[in-house]
Design an enzyme around this catalytic site. Structure first.
Site, short mmCIF file in Angstrom:
data_model
loop_
_atom_site.label_atom_id
_atom_site.label_comp_id
_atom_site.label_asym_id
_atom_site.label_seq_id
_atom_site.Cartn_x
_atom_site.Cartn_y
_atom_site.Cartn_z
N GLU A 23 -9.87 -5.37 -8.89
CA GLU A 23 -10.28 -4.63 -8.44
C GLU A 23 -10.62 -3.53 -8.77
OE1 GLU A 23 -7.62 -3.92 -4.73
OE2 GLU A 23 -6.22 -2.80 -6.15
N LYS A 64 1.22 -0.87 0.11
CA LYS A 64 -0.26 0.20 -0.06
C LYS A 64 0.83 1.40 0.38
CE LYS A 64 -4.51 1.14 2.02
NZ LYS A 64 -5.20 1.97 0.69
N1 PXG Z 1 -7.98 -2.41 -3.16
C1 PXG Z 1 -7.07 -0.90 -3.12
C2 PXG Z 1 -6.14 -0.09 -4.16
C3 PXG Z 1 -6.82 0.10 -2.38
O1 PXG Z 1 -6.18 1.25 -1.64
C4 PXG Z 1 -8.40 -1.67 -1.23
C5 PXG Z 1 -8.35 -2.56 -2.66
C6 PXG Z 1 -9.78 -2.51 0.76
O2 PXG Z 1 -8.64 -2.38 1.23
P1 PXG Z 1 -9.25 -2.45 2.99
O3 PXG Z 1 -8.19 -3.17 3.69
O4 PXG Z 1 -9.38 -0.73 3.39
O5 PXG Z 1 -10.42 -2.70 3.13
C7 PXG Z 1 -7.68 -0.41 -0.86
C8 PXG Z 1 -7.93 0.04 0.40
C9 PXG Z 1 -9.31 6.22 0.38
C10 PXG Z 1 -8.71 4.94 0.86
O6 PXG Z 1 -9.41 7.47 0.67
C11 PXG Z 1 -8.13 4.12 0.28
C12 PXG Z 1 -7.80 2.81 0.66
C13 PXG Z 1 -8.56 2.26 2.01
C14 PXG Z 1 -8.99 3.82 2.91
C15 PXG Z 1 -9.10 4.92 1.96
O7 PXG Z 1 -9.30 6.79 -1.29
N2 PXG Z 1 -7.35 2.35 0.26
#
Ligand code: PXG
Length: 297
Positions: free
Chosen positions: A190, A157
């Site tokens: 995704e 991430k």
């Molecule tokens: N795919 C990607 C590329 C992400 O960045 C998820 C899936 C979902 O993962 P989680 O662990 O959150 O279930 C993410 C999560 C934002 C934001 O501000 C992005 C994420 C999480 C929270 C906020 O757009 N990324």
């Protein structure tokens, strides 16, 4: 009328709490110059940080994968995060935990960056409006492909989100709520910040992490909730066809939570609103958010 001074957010920045207007990082910070850093988006509900340890695990793993040493022990980082919520008097909201390579020079060599930058923001978050949790999102598949895991592992991430942002821009041009990225083989990876799930004839499917999906923490929780529901989630190579013929589709992510999809590329999916299986996941997810987590106060 009594005018109260505007309350600024208190930001944790490199060991101190500062008012938001004073929370500044160097223009030589490689997080800014190159997207060289890692982050987590975490939610807290009802005075508790949700799945906090899982997010800390992923942050330290992301940092390890890019040879970035987080300059704080996990215990200190955990406490700084909790204290950031307290300093802002919040019980429900969103945390952004960021560690950058730090200030360097104009070359990209990270060896020039002597001290990583750490900052933590705790704020409220605007969710999708509640009606979309029953009516569902309109989403589009977009031309921008998910970056190959051999180029940059989607498990990291990192602060480098241009791939996702380009996909988001394309979805915006279609007037979509979200964008679905395919990988170079044409399999569904995704969304820009969410994982995707397909319900078909009672079975539930989600793309493999090796197809370019982040190992989402909400995604992982879905496997646990499915077991409680006596259902199984299978990881699979999914194509646009599988989306079009699905009985139900939904997304999961820290920001979006669990949200149904009503339309893909202008085609109505299943009932064109939240289906029964999606609703059950939403119900169980919300119950978890209200009842579990690390207490802030
Ligand atoms: N795919 C990607 C590329 C992400 O960045 C998820 C899936 C979902 O993962 P989680 O662990 O959150 O279930 C993410 C999560 C934002 C934001 O501000 C992005 C994420 C999480 C929270 C906020 O757009 N990324």
């Amino acid at each position: 009328m009594l005018c109260l001074p505007m309350q600024h957010l208190k930001i944790y920045l490199d060991g101190k709490f500062v008012d938001e207007p004073d929370a500044k990082v160097s223009v030589f910070d490689h997080g800014l110059l190159y997207g060289d850093g890692v982050f987590e988006g975490i939610r807290f509900y009802n005075g508790r940080i949700f799945l906090f340890e899982e997010h800390l695990d992923r942050l330290y793993d992301s940092a390890k994968a890019i040879l970035l040493t987080i300059p704080m022990e996990r215990k200190a980082l955990r406490e700084a995060t909790l204290e950031t919520c307290r300093q802002n008097g919040l019980r429900d909201g969103y945390i952004r935990l960021v560690v950058t390579r730090g200030k360097g020079d104009l070359g990209l060599n990270p060896n020039k960056c002597k001290q990583p930058t750490v900052f933590i923001i705790a704020a409220t978050i605007e969710l999708y409006p509640e009606n979309l949790y029953t009516e569902g999102l309109r989403v589009n598949t977009v031309p921008t492909q998910r970056i190959s895991p051999s180029a940059l592992s989607p498990a990291i991430k990192s602060l480098n989100y241009l791939n996702n942002i380009l996909a988001k821009i394309e979805g915006n041009l279609y007037g979509a709520h979200e964008s679905i990225l395919l990988n170079q083989q044409g399999f569904v990876a995704e969304c820009t910040a969410d994982n995707i799930f397909v319900v078909k004839q009672g079975k539930i499917f989600t793309p493999h992490v090796s197809d370019g999906a982040l190992g989402g923490i909400t995604r992982r929780l879905m496997f646990e909730l499915a077991r409680e529901m006596d259902r199984e989630i299978l990881e699979a190579n999914l194509t646009r066809y599988d989306l079009f013929v699905a009985d139900e589709l939904f997304l999961t992510g820290t920001g979006a939570e669990v949200v149904p999809i009503s339309e893909v590329d202008g085609r109505k999916i299943g009932p064109g609103r939240a289906g029964a299986v999606t609703e059950e996941f939403i119900r169980r997810f919300r119950e978890r958010t209200q009842k579990t987590g690390v207490p802030i106060y």
